[in-house]
Design a protein around this motif. Sequence first.
Motif, PDB file in Angstrom:
ATOM      1  N   VAL A 138      26.314  36.010  25.199  1.00  0.00           N
ATOM      2  CA  VAL A 138      27.391  37.000  25.061  1.00  0.00           C
ATOM      3  C   VAL A 138      27.485  37.846  26.321  1.00  0.00           C
ATOM      4  CG1 VAL A 138      28.107  39.084  23.838  1.00  0.00           C
ATOM      5  CG2 VAL A 138      27.360  37.077  22.554  1.00  0.00           C
ATOM      6  N   ASP A 139      26.338  38.306  26.819  1.00  0.00           N
ATOM      7  CA  ASP A 139      26.340  39.109  28.048  1.00  0.00           C
ATOM      8  C   ASP A 139      26.909  38.311  29.219  1.00  0.00           C
ATOM      9  OD1 ASP A 139      25.244  41.252  26.712  1.00  0.00           O
ATOM     10  OD2 ASP A 139      23.172  40.777  27.289  1.00  0.00           O
ATOM     11  N   ARG A 140      26.524  37.042  29.306  1.00  0.00           N
ATOM     12  CA  ARG A 140      27.015  36.203  30.404  1.00  0.00           C
ATOM     13  C   ARG A 140      28.525  35.988  30.296  1.00  0.00           C
ATOM     14  NH1 ARG A 140      28.185  31.083  30.266  1.00  0.00           N
ATOM     15  NH2 ARG A 140      27.010  30.742  28.324  1.00  0.00           N
ATOM     16  N   LEU A 141      29.006  35.696  29.108  1.00  0.00           N
ATOM     17  CA  LEU A 141      30.436  35.453  28.914  1.00  0.00           C
ATOM     18  C   LEU A 141      31.248  36.728  29.132  1.00  0.00           C
ATOM     19  CD1 LEU A 141      30.187  33.176  25.751  1.00  0.00           C
ATOM     20  CD2 LEU A 141      31.020  32.463  28.012  1.00  0.00           C
ATOM     21  N   ALA A 142      30.707  37.864  28.703  1.00  0.00           N
ATOM     22  CA  ALA A 142      31.400  39.131  28.927  1.00  0.00           C
ATOM     23  C   ALA A 142      31.548  39.407  30.415  1.00  0.00           C
ATOM     24  CB  ALA A 142      30.641  40.269  28.235  1.00  0.00           C
ATOM     25  N   ALA A 143      30.487  39.169  31.162  1.00  0.00           N
ATOM     26  CA  ALA A 143      30.546  39.366  32.615  1.00  0.00           C
ATOM     27  C   ALA A 143      31.498  38.374  33.260  1.00  0.00           C
ATOM     28  CB  ALA A 143      29.139  39.227  33.208  1.00  0.00           C
ATOM     29  N   GLU A 144      31.520  37.145  32.761  1.00  0.00           N
ATOM     30  CA  GLU A 144      32.425  36.127  33.293  1.00  0.00           C
ATOM     31  C   GLU A 144      33.880  36.516  33.056  1.00  0.00           C
ATOM     32  OE1 GLU A 144      33.595  32.305  34.944  1.00  0.00           O
ATOM     33  OE2 GLU A 144      31.917  33.709  35.153  1.00  0.00           O
ATOM     34  N   TYR A 145      34.156  37.088  31.908  1.00  0.00           N
ATOM     35  CA  TYR A 145      35.523  37.542  31.606  1.00  0.00           C
ATOM     36  C   TYR A 145      35.976  38.599  32.614  1.00  0.00           C
ATOM     37  CZ  TYR A 145      39.320  39.896  29.094  1.00  0.00           C
ATOM     38  OH  TYR A 145      40.521  40.469  28.749  1.00  0.00           O
ATOM     39  N   VAL A 146      35.107  39.550  32.886  1.00  0.00           N
ATOM     40  CA  VAL A 146      35.448  40.600  33.855  1.00  0.00           C
ATOM     41  C   VAL A 146      35.649  39.989  35.238  1.00  0.00           C
ATOM     42  CG1 VAL A 146      34.617  42.688  34.997  1.00  0.00           C
ATOM     43  CG2 VAL A 146      34.234  42.376  32.543  1.00  0.00           C
ATOM     44  N   ARG A 147      34.781  39.071  35.627  1.00  0.00           N
ATOM     45  CA  ARG A 147      34.887  38.456  36.946  1.00  0.00           C
ATOM     46  C   ARG A 147      36.192  37.681  37.092  1.00  0.00           C
ATOM     47  NH1 ARG A 147      34.591  33.951  39.518  1.00  0.00           N
ATOM     48  NH2 ARG A 147      34.263  32.748  37.609  1.00  0.00           N
ATOM     49  N   VAL A 148      36.557  36.914  36.074  1.00  0.00           N
ATOM     50  CA  VAL A 148      37.789  36.129  36.128  1.00  0.00           C
ATOM     51  C   VAL A 148      39.002  37.048  36.254  1.00  0.00           C
ATOM     52  CG1 VAL A 148      39.307  34.606  34.788  1.00  0.00           C
ATOM     53  CG2 VAL A 148      36.853  34.126  34.930  1.00  0.00           C
ATOM     54  N   ARG A 149      39.024  38.115  35.509  1.00  0.00           N
ATOM     55  CA  ARG A 149      40.142  39.058  35.568  1.00  0.00           C
ATOM     56  C   ARG A 149      40.266  39.669  36.957  1.00  0.00           C
ATOM     57  NH1 ARG A 149      43.113  40.549  31.446  1.00  0.00           N
ATOM     58  NH2 ARG A 149      43.840  42.246  32.788  1.00  0.00           N
ATOM     59  N   GLU A 150      39.149  39.966  37.566  1.00  0.00           N
ATOM     60  CA  GLU A 150      39.170  40.671  38.847  1.00  0.00           C
ATOM     61  C   GLU A 150      39.393  39.759  40.040  1.00  0.00           C
ATOM     62  OE1 GLU A 150      35.483  42.756  38.968  1.00  0.00           O
ATOM     63  OE2 GLU A 150      36.160  44.392  37.664  1.00  0.00           O
ATOM     64  N   THR A 151      39.037  38.489  39.930  1.00  0.00           N
ATOM     65  CA  THR A 151      39.074  37.608  41.105  1.00  0.00           C
ATOM     66  C   THR A 151      40.194  36.572  41.081  1.00  0.00           C
ATOM     67  OG1 THR A 151      37.472  36.074  40.096  1.00  0.00           O
ATOM     68  CG2 THR A 151      36.590  37.874  41.438  1.00  0.00           C
ATOM     69  N   GLN A 152      40.685  36.213  39.916  1.00  0.00           N
ATOM     70  CA  GLN A 152      41.716  35.191  39.848  1.00  0.00           C
ATOM     71  C   GLN A 152      43.105  35.808  39.761  1.00  0.00           C
ATOM     72  OE1 GLN A 152      41.187  32.005  37.046  1.00  0.00           O
ATOM     73  NE2 GLN A 152      39.050  31.667  37.583  1.00  0.00           N
ATOM     74  N   VAL A 153      44.053  35.124  40.375  1.00  0.00           N
ATOM     75  CA  VAL A 153      45.441  35.586  40.352  1.00  0.00           C
ATOM     76  C   VAL A 153      45.995  35.435  38.940  1.00  0.00           C
ATOM     77  CG1 VAL A 153      47.760  35.218  41.280  1.00  0.00           C
ATOM     78  CG2 VAL A 153      45.758  34.921  42.755  1.00  0.00           C
ATOM     79  N   GLN A 154      46.756  36.443  38.512  1.00  0.00           N
ATOM     80  CA  GLN A 154      47.342  36.403  37.178  1.00  0.00           C
ATOM     81  C   GLN A 154      48.262  35.197  37.042  1.00  0.00           C
ATOM     82  OE1 GLN A 154      49.467  39.937  36.137  1.00  0.00           O
ATOM     83  NE2 GLN A 154      49.981  39.238  34.071  1.00  0.00           N
TER      84      GLN A 154
END
Length: 281
Positions: A138-154
Motif C-alpha cells: 500500500v505504501d509503495r502504491l501510494a507513493a507510485e500514485y503521487v510520482r505518476v501524477r507529478e512526473t507524467q503529462v496529463q
Amino acid sequence: MPAFEMLGRMDEGDSGGQARRTHGLRRHIVAAVLTCSAIGAAAVHVIKPDLKIDGITVVLLVVAAVPWLGDLFDSIELPGGAKFQYAQLVHRIEAGEERTVRIGRAIGGASRTARVALVAAGGADTEEPSAAAAADAVDRLAAEYVRVRETQVQGSARTHRMERIFADLIAVTPHVADFDIDAALVVEDPGIRLSAYARLYAVPDGAKLGALVPAVRDEQLSFSQYWGLQAIDALVDAQGVDQTPVGVIRQLRALLPELSPTSDRVWVVQSILARFDVGSA
C-alpha cells in the motif's frame, strides 16, 4: 447559505448573464446587417429603377437570410403556410446535445470502472500477501500514485497508469490488518487517501459514510474524487438506501454545483442521488 453554494450560484448567474449579453449583441449585429442591406437595395432601386431582379435571385437572397433570422424572430411564416420555428429548433438541438454528453459520460465512467475491475480481478488467483507485505505494498502504491501524477503529462496514458495503481490498491488493501480508514481519509498524502477509497470500494462499510462523504467533497484531485464517489456508491449499497443518513444526501446535492458540468463525477453523483428520488440537475 454556505459560501460554496453562493459561489456556485454566482458562477451560474454570471454565465447566464454573459450568454444573454452575447445573444443580445448578435441580435443587434444581425439587425444592423439586414437594415443596411435593405437600405442598399432601396438605393439601387432609386438609382437604377429599370434594373430587373428575377425570381430566382429573390429566392436565393431569402435562403441566404433565413439562417440569420432566428436571432430576430422566434418564428416566421412564409406564403403558402411554411413556418420556421427557430426557438423550438434551437431548444431541441441543445437538449439533444445535452443528452448526448450525459450518455457519453455514463459510458466513459462505466468503461473506467470495468477496466479497474478487470485488473483487480486479474490478481485474485495470486497468493494472498501477509499483513506486513500488504501494508508495504500500500505504501509503495501510494507513493507510485503521487510520482505518476507529478512526473507524467496529463492524458490517457497517465490515467490508465493511475487506474492500474487503484486496481492494485483494491486487491491489496483488504489484507492490511487494522487499516485506519478515518486517519487515511484526512491525511495530506493523496496516495494514502486513494488507498482509503480503494479499501472502502473493495470492502464497503456503510458505517464509514459519515467520514467518507466530507473527505470526498474536500478532495482536490479529480481522479481521486471520482473513485471516492464510486466508494460512496458502494457504501450506499452496503448501508441500504433506507438507512443512508439525510446528511449524506444533502452533502452530495451540495457537491453538484461545485463540479464541472462536463465531468464524469457529475454523472456518478447524479446516479447516486437518483436512488433517493432526489431531483438533480
